[in-house]
Design an enzyme around this catalytic site. Structure first.
Site, PDB file in Angstrom:
ATOM      1  N   ALA A   3       0.784  -1.594   0.024  1.00  0.00           N
ATOM      2  CA  ALA A   3      -0.007  -0.291  -0.083  1.00  0.00           C
ATOM      3  C   ALA A   3       0.829   1.453   0.503  1.00  0.00           C
ATOM      4  O   ALA A   3       1.988   1.216   0.219  1.00  0.00           O
ATOM      5  CB  ALA A   3      -1.049  -0.015   1.193  1.00  0.00           C
ATOM      6  N   GLY A  14       1.154  -5.539   0.942  1.00  0.00           N
ATOM      7  CA  GLY A  14      -0.525  -5.218   0.685  1.00  0.00           C
ATOM      8  C   GLY A  14      -0.291  -5.556  -1.547  1.00  0.00           C
ATOM      9  O   GLY A  14      -1.364  -6.572  -2.021  1.00  0.00           O
ATOM     10  N   GLU A  55      -0.355  -9.641  -1.197  1.00  0.00           N
ATOM     11  CA  GLU A  55      -2.156  -9.371  -0.548  1.00  0.00           C
ATOM     12  C   GLU A  55      -2.919  -9.350  -2.051  1.00  0.00           C
ATOM     13  O   GLU A  55      -3.589 -10.336  -1.797  1.00  0.00           O
ATOM     14  CB  GLU A  55      -2.404  -8.037   0.592  1.00  0.00           C
ATOM     15  CG  GLU A  55      -1.798  -8.544   1.844  1.00  0.00           C
ATOM     16  CD  GLU A  55      -2.143  -7.747   3.117  1.00  0.00           C
ATOM     17  OE1 GLU A  55      -1.729  -6.086   2.509  1.00  0.00           O
ATOM     18  OE2 GLU A  55      -3.387  -7.624   3.783  1.00  0.00           O
ATOM     19  N   GLU A  60       4.335  -5.433   6.700  1.00  0.00           N
ATOM     20  CA  GLU A  60       3.962  -3.999   8.028  1.00  0.00           C
ATOM     21  C   GLU A  60       3.986  -3.709   9.103  1.00  0.00           C
ATOM     22  O   GLU A  60       4.506  -2.575  10.426  1.00  0.00           O
ATOM     23  CB  GLU A  60       1.990  -4.215   7.916  1.00  0.00           C
ATOM     24  CG  GLU A  60       1.890  -4.076   6.208  1.00  0.00           C
ATOM     25  CD  GLU A  60       1.455  -5.416   5.753  1.00  0.00           C
ATOM     26  OE1 GLU A  60       1.723  -6.646   5.843  1.00  0.00           O
ATOM     27  OE2 GLU A  60       0.910  -5.467   4.298  1.00  0.00           O
TER      28      GLU A  60
HETATM   29  N1  CAA Z   1       4.244   2.837  -1.153  1.00  0.00           N
HETATM   30  C1  CAA Z   1       4.758   4.684  -0.966  1.00  0.00           C
HETATM   31  N2  CAA Z   1       5.501   4.474  -1.916  1.00  0.00           N
HETATM   32  C2  CAA Z   1       6.924   3.561  -2.056  1.00  0.00           C
HETATM   33  C3  CAA Z   1       6.845   2.254  -1.389  1.00  0.00           C
HETATM   34  C4  CAA Z   1       5.400   2.591  -0.615  1.00  0.00           C
HETATM   35  N3  CAA Z   1       4.963   1.090  -0.092  1.00  0.00           N
HETATM   36  N4  CAA Z   1       7.827   1.478  -1.356  1.00  0.00           N
HETATM   37  C5  CAA Z   1       8.317   2.240  -2.159  1.00  0.00           C
HETATM   38  N5  CAA Z   1       8.193   3.419  -2.415  1.00  0.00           N
HETATM   39  C6  CAA Z   1       8.791   4.408  -2.889  1.00  0.00           C
HETATM   40  C7  CAA Z   1      10.347   5.044  -2.502  1.00  0.00           C
HETATM   41  O1  CAA Z   1       9.377   5.760  -1.535  1.00  0.00           O
HETATM   42  C8  CAA Z   1      10.978   6.004  -3.447  1.00  0.00           C
HETATM   43  O2  CAA Z   1      10.169   6.632  -4.218  1.00  0.00           O
HETATM   44  P1  CAA Z   1      11.458   7.621  -4.173  1.00  0.00           P
HETATM   45  O3  CAA Z   1      12.520   7.653  -5.459  1.00  0.00           O
HETATM   46  O4  CAA Z   1      10.570   9.026  -3.962  1.00  0.00           O
HETATM   47  O5  CAA Z   1      12.372   7.756  -3.103  1.00  0.00           O
HETATM   48  C9  CAA Z   1      10.566   4.684  -4.816  1.00  0.00           C
HETATM   49  O6  CAA Z   1       9.579   4.120  -4.432  1.00  0.00           O
HETATM   50  C10 CAA Z   1      11.952   3.479  -5.272  1.00  0.00           C
HETATM   51  O7  CAA Z   1      12.011   2.681  -3.763  1.00  0.00           O
HETATM   52  P2  CAA Z   1      13.502   2.880  -2.755  1.00  0.00           P
HETATM   53  O8  CAA Z   1      13.924   3.526  -3.021  1.00  0.00           O
HETATM   54  O9  CAA Z   1      12.759   2.255  -1.532  1.00  0.00           O
HETATM   55  O10 CAA Z   1      13.964   1.140  -3.785  1.00  0.00           O
HETATM   56  P3  CAA Z   1      14.503   0.394  -3.059  1.00  0.00           P
HETATM   57  O11 CAA Z   1      14.960  -0.547  -4.102  1.00  0.00           O
HETATM   58  O12 CAA Z   1      15.743   0.827  -2.181  1.00  0.00           O
HETATM   59  O13 CAA Z   1      14.022  -0.484  -2.213  1.00  0.00           O
HETATM   60  C11 CAA Z   1      12.197  -2.021  -1.503  1.00  0.00           C
HETATM   61  C12 CAA Z   1      12.314  -1.458  -2.874  1.00  0.00           C
HETATM   62  C13 CAA Z   1      12.854  -3.305  -0.651  1.00  0.00           C
HETATM   63  C14 CAA Z   1      10.004  -2.784  -2.110  1.00  0.00           C
HETATM   64  C15 CAA Z   1      11.550  -0.526  -0.437  1.00  0.00           C
HETATM   65  O14 CAA Z   1      10.598   0.378  -1.111  1.00  0.00           O
HETATM   66  C16 CAA Z   1      10.441  -0.569   0.739  1.00  0.00           C
HETATM   67  O15 CAA Z   1      10.966  -1.398   1.338  1.00  0.00           O
HETATM   68  N6  CAA Z   1       9.002  -0.227   0.531  1.00  0.00           N
HETATM   69  C17 CAA Z   1       8.410  -0.627   1.319  1.00  0.00           C
HETATM   70  C18 CAA Z   1       7.689  -1.636   1.666  1.00  0.00           C
HETATM   71  C19 CAA Z   1       6.103  -1.625   2.517  1.00  0.00           C
HETATM   72  O16 CAA Z   1       7.125  -2.272   3.812  1.00  0.00           O
HETATM   73  N7  CAA Z   1       5.334  -2.363   2.687  1.00  0.00           N
HETATM   74  C20 CAA Z   1       4.117  -2.228   3.009  1.00  0.00           C
HETATM   75  C21 CAA Z   1       3.576  -1.384   2.611  1.00  0.00           C
HETATM   76  S1  CAA Z   1       2.255  -1.533   3.813  1.00  0.00           S
HETATM   77  C22 CAA Z   1       1.032  -2.449   3.842  1.00  0.00           C
HETATM   78  O17 CAA Z   1       0.775  -2.652   2.183  1.00  0.00           O
HETATM   79  C23 CAA Z   1      -0.402  -2.706   4.282  1.00  0.00           C
HETATM   80  C24 CAA Z   1      -1.448  -3.538   4.178  1.00  0.00           C
HETATM   81  O18 CAA Z   1      -1.620  -4.077   4.489  1.00  0.00           O
HETATM   82  C25 CAA Z   1      -2.468  -3.178   2.962  1.00  0.00           C
END
Ligand code: CAA
Length: 258
Positions: free
Chosen positions: A66, A109, A112, A132
């Site tokens: 998400a 998400g 999911e 999460e």
């Molecule tokens: N939401 C918003 N933006 C996101 C995102 C997310 N879930 N995942 C990645 N992005 C964005 C980053 O912020 C980044 O944007 P900027 O360039 O503007 O900074 C861009 O995508 C590229 O990401 P990274 O620079 O972080 O890329 P990376 O290769 O270094 O890392 C990753 C990749 C490990 C996937 C890392 O992006 C990450 O950890 N993302 C979040 C994963 C996460 O926690 N997901 C769960 C979300 S909560 C949820 O999903 C609730 C639910 O149950 C529905």
């Protein structure tokens, strides 16, 4: 066909593909993308010329979860009053088989969304997880329920409580995905599966999907009864007559989807 901003929808014979297309955010599932996926999938579901739908992302990310940036400023009241994520339930209600073709990150998400789909095909680069907990929240699009049913309590607890990510191979061993293929052949493999399903009798496919899904919602006795009655009901289909006649005549069936 409707044009969308966060997804690309394509058609090929009796199949369709929905490609998540927010590359700069690794296909993070913001509200606009959610609305578009649900709108596209329900429209395709109402189209009797569509027999299977592939949902995919990019090579780098199926979806990284998400949209954290969109959620960050929201209060409990905002989330509760808007019933955040509830639209995804409409995707789970789609009757057409959904095939998730997953490459790269399928986190939170994203994992999911893949689990809402009926068949998960992963590329060897896929990474699954429910991180999460690392954000101080819990899964919100069914992860705590669907992951537990898919891979069992011990492994689901391991992933959901630690937030660790698993490889495609570990996901296959755990029963989360049905096939792992080289990244370069992911879309071709998913398309082949979609075409295969789309050639079958559409009402028989709906019935089969409904019967398998019923196993998640009922006791074994109730589920077997549901299956038996649904099996009997397939004898009302023209396609059932054709399928059995074609078998006895040693020729391929010509289904009319009736
Ligand atoms: N939401 C918003 N933006 C996101 C995102 C997310 N879930 N995942 C990645 N992005 C964005 C980053 O912020 C980044 O944007 P900027 O360039 O503007 O900074 C861009 O995508 C590229 O990401 P990274 O620079 O972080 O890329 P990376 O290769 O270094 O890392 C990753 C990749 C490990 C996937 C890392 O992006 C990450 O950890 N993302 C979040 C994963 C996460 O926690 N997901 C769960 C979300 S909560 C949820 O999903 C609730 C639910 O149950 C529905």
């Amino acid at each position: 066909m409707t044009s969308y901003e966060n997804i690309i929808v394509t058609r090929d014979r009796r199949t369709a593909t929905i490609t998540l297309n927010r590359p700069k955010a690794l296909n993070a599932l913001n509200e606009a993308l959610m609305v578009e996926v649900v709108e596209a999938a329900t429209t395709l579901d109402a189209d009797r010329s569509v027999g299977a739908i592939v949902i995919t992302g990019s090579e780098r990310a199926f979806a990284a979860g998400a949209d954290i940036k969109e959620m960050a400023a929201q209060s409990y009241q905002d989330m509760y009053l808007s019933d955040w994520f509830t639209a995804w339930d409409r995707l789970a209600a789609v009757r057409t088989p959904l095939i998730a073709a997953v490459s790269g990150y399928a986190l939170g998400g994203g994992c999911e969304l893949a689990m809402i789909c009926d068949i998960l095909i992963a590329s060897d680069t896929a990474k699954f997880g429910q991180p999460e907990i690392t954000l101080g929240v819990i899964p919100g699009i069914g992860g705590s329920q669907r992951l537990t049913r898919a891979i069992g309590k011990a492994k689901a607890m391991d992933l959901i409580l630690t937030g660790r990510t698993i490889s495609a191979d570990e996901a296959e061993r755990a029963g989360l995905v049905s096939r792992v293929v080289p990244a370069a052949s992911l879309l071709a493999e998913a398309a082949e599966v979609a075409h295969k399903i789309a050639e079958m009798s559409l009402p028989a496919v709906y019935a089969a999907k409904e019967a398998v899904n019923r196993s998640f919602e009922s006791t074994l006795t109730e589920g077997i009864l549901f299956e038996r009655r649904t099996f009997h009901a397939t004898f009302a289909l023209d396609d059932r007559t054709e399928g059995m006649t074609a078998f006895t005549e040693k020729r391929p069936p010509k289904f009319t989807h009736h």
